[in-house]
Design an enzyme around this catalytic site. Structure first.
Site, short mmCIF file in Angstrom:
data_model
loop_
_atom_site.label_atom_id
_atom_site.label_comp_id
_atom_site.label_asym_id
_atom_site.label_seq_id
_atom_site.Cartn_x
_atom_site.Cartn_y
_atom_site.Cartn_z
N HIS A 64 -23.42 -10.07 34.98
CA HIS A 64 -24.67 -9.31 35.17
C HIS A 64 -25.46 -9.23 33.87
CE1 HIS A 64 -22.01 -6.29 33.47
NE2 HIS A 64 -23.08 -5.57 33.18
N LYS A 69 -18.06 -11.19 27.37
CA LYS A 69 -17.40 -10.90 26.09
C LYS A 69 -16.02 -10.33 26.31
CE LYS A 69 -18.09 -10.36 21.57
NZ LYS A 69 -16.77 -10.97 21.41
N LYS A 93 -16.18 -1.37 29.90
CA LYS A 93 -16.20 -0.93 28.50
C LYS A 93 -17.58 -1.18 27.88
CE LYS A 93 -12.43 -2.28 26.45
NZ LYS A 93 -11.42 -3.04 25.68
N ASP A 98 -22.95 0.88 26.11
CA ASP A 98 -24.29 0.24 26.10
C ASP A 98 -24.34 -0.99 25.21
OD1 ASP A 98 -25.65 2.01 27.90
OD2 ASP A 98 -25.50 3.54 26.35
N LYS A 105 -12.04 -12.06 29.48
CA LYS A 105 -10.80 -11.96 28.68
C LYS A 105 -10.06 -13.28 28.76
CE LYS A 105 -8.53 -8.62 26.56
NZ LYS A 105 -9.28 -7.49 26.03
N SER A 361 -18.25 -6.07 17.49
CA SER A 361 -18.45 -7.49 17.83
C SER A 361 -19.91 -7.73 18.18
CB SER A 361 -17.60 -7.87 19.05
OG SER A 361 -16.30 -8.20 18.67
N1 GLU Z 1 -10.18 -7.42 22.35
C1 GLU Z 1 -11.04 -6.30 22.14
C2 GLU Z 1 -11.10 -5.45 23.39
O1 GLU Z 1 -10.23 -5.48 24.22
C3 GLU Z 1 -12.39 -6.70 21.58
C4 GLU Z 1 -13.24 -7.55 22.46
C5 GLU Z 1 -14.50 -8.09 21.79
O2 GLU Z 1 -14.79 -7.72 20.68
O3 GLU Z 1 -15.16 -8.90 22.44
O4 GLU Z 1 -11.98 -4.65 23.55
#
Ligand code: GLU
Length: 470
Positions: A64, A69, A93, A98, A105, A361
């Protein structure tokens, strides 16, 4: 051990929250579903010449918003259900804090300790190559990051492989975050998940009404904390909590656990572990035979910062902590959550509490796309303005400020200051948003359900903005 699959558990929590929203069934099922999963197997030549086959996955839960990420983990327990569940948690998350990304993943089913550095490099580069081939990686497509068992070293191999395989893409290094600084990483990313966990716990402890209900005083000062996992997340969370005034009374790692009611110095324990290969036998602390015993220690705050499914119906009844702060993803099963809430405890949910990693990130990705270090444009200007201001105050009052104080006030923000303050603001305002949703439901729902409601509403809105759903 819970027999319900991890992704089903996430969806159980989703369904519970969705019942409080008015969204159409179709849109809810589109949000919930995992859009694409890529399972790869490939051969790896070991240093001794033998060949091993490796299983790896990348799940993209929701597009969306783009890019999607989420981290990449290296663990023997990695499986398809796990990456799907974790990718879904990434969607929620990002929405909660935001951060304008969808969720994803990845995982490779290996025990990283069984492989040499050059074998790990071959595995990581081959995995990246497979992702490139199928369009599962790219600055505007899918941007991996560190997770359990990976760090800046792996991210640097990914960035280098991607960069060398793509033709003159000026944004190539935005294909992955959590990189080393010289490769476009951002200062503060390594500590970000642990620091965010600290900000989240501190904010929760500052709400006097909630603490009163738990029979605790407001504030972090003197709160007794047990941390499970001394990896990147657990170590920094414990360190910042200790600096913030909490007392770390217990630490668990896979080799066992240690307990010291008067408090453990986190850096000293980490040093001991580096030197001795174990946290056990730390001077002044008591060894616990089983690491799982640490979860049941007498404390105020329990911080599971390792893997999922650590608190289940098997041990939920023995948890003494009043606050369970989920630094890991999915450490408490859905049924155990119910039991803990029924026992009057507060659970600070994973999809909020460990969102500091993806938040920073996001900052790193922005830095890579803008090709400029945060603070570069304004640091000197702000220092000059502050200096003039303080000099004027000194002239008007006829008094000189102590040099140390003068320098602290004058100091313009550098990259790390900006990253950390952006993270702090995000964690505080997101907690308040979730707390407000809980309040709107007369406090009859958990923080997790409130967080899910907030995430579902934001993702539904994004779909509407795309014009996909009316
Ligand atoms: N692996 C981390 C998480 O579970 C960071 C993910 C990221 O920064 O894209 O939130």
């Amino acid at each position: 051990m819970s027999t319900i699959k991890f992704f089903d558990q996430v969806n159980q929590n989703f369904d519970k929250a969705a019942a409080y929203t008015k969204h159409d069934k179709g849109i809810l099922s589109q949000i919930k579903i995992c859009n694409s999963v890529y399972h790869i197997t490939f051969p790896v030549k070991r240093d001794d010449g033998s060949i091993t086959t490796v299983n790896a996955w990348r799940a993209e839960h929701s597009q969306h918003k783009l890019p999607v990420k989420g981290g990449i983990r290296y663990a023997p327990s990695v499986n398809e259900d796990e990456v799907m569940a974790l990718s879904a948690l990434m969607t929620y998350k990002c929405a909660i804090v935001d951060v304008p990304f969808g969720g994803a993943k990845g995982g490779i089913r290996i025990n990283k300790n069984d492989f040499s550095e050059s074998e790990l490099e071959r595995i990581t580069r081959r995995y990246t190559f497979e992702l490139i081939k199928k369009n599962f990686i790219g600055p505007g497509i899918d941007v991996p990051a560190p997770d359990y068992g990976t760090g800046a070293r792996e991210m640097s191999w990914i960035a280098d492989t991607y960069n060398s395989m793509t033709d003159s893409n000026i944004n190539a290094f935005a294909c992955v975050t959590g990189k080393p600084i010289p490769q476009g990483g951002v200062r503060g990313r390594t500590e970000a998940t642990g620091r965010g966990t600290f900000f989240g716990i501190r904010e929760a402890c500052d709400i006097a009404d909630d603490m009163k209900r738990l029979g605790l005083k407001p504030g972090l000062d003197g709160k007794r904390v047990v941390v499970q996992g001394l990896g990147n997340v657990g170590y920094y969370a414990a360190k910042f909590l200790q600096q913030g005034g909490a007392v770390i009374v217990g630490i668990a790692e896979y080799e066992g656990a240690i307990y010291a009611p008067k408090g453990l110095d986190v850096d000293a324990v980490a040093k001991h572990r580096r030197e001795k290969g174990s946290i056990l036998d730390f001077p002044g602390a008591k060894n616990l035979a089983k690491n799982s015993e640490a979860l049941e220690l007498d404390c105020d705050i329990l911080v599971p910062a390792a893997l999922e499914n650590q608190i289940t119906m098997d041990n939920a009844g023995r948890i003494k902590a009043r606050i369970i702060a989920e630094a890991a993803n999915g450490p408490v099963t859905a049924d155990a959550s119910e039991a803990l809430l029924a026992a009057g405890k507060i659970i600070i949910p994973d999809m909020y509490l460990n969102a500091g990693g993806v938040t920073v990130s996001y900052f790193e990705w922005l830095k890579n796309l803008s090709h400029v270090r945060f603070g570069r444009m304004n640091k000197r200007f702000e220092e000059d303005v502050n200096t003039r201001l303080l000099r004027t105050v000194e002239e008007m009052t006829g008094k000189k400020l102590p040099k140390a104080l003068f320098d602290t006030i004058v100091h313009g923000p550098d990259e790390e200051d900006l990253v950390n303050s952006g993270l702090e603001e995000t964690m505080i305002s997101s907690y308040r948003q979730i707390r407000e949703v809980k309040h709107q439901h007369n406090d009859a729902i958990s923080l997790r359900t409130a967080a899910f409601i907030s995430a579902i509403n934001k993702v539904a809105l994004a779909y509407k903005e795309l014009g996909i759903f009316p």
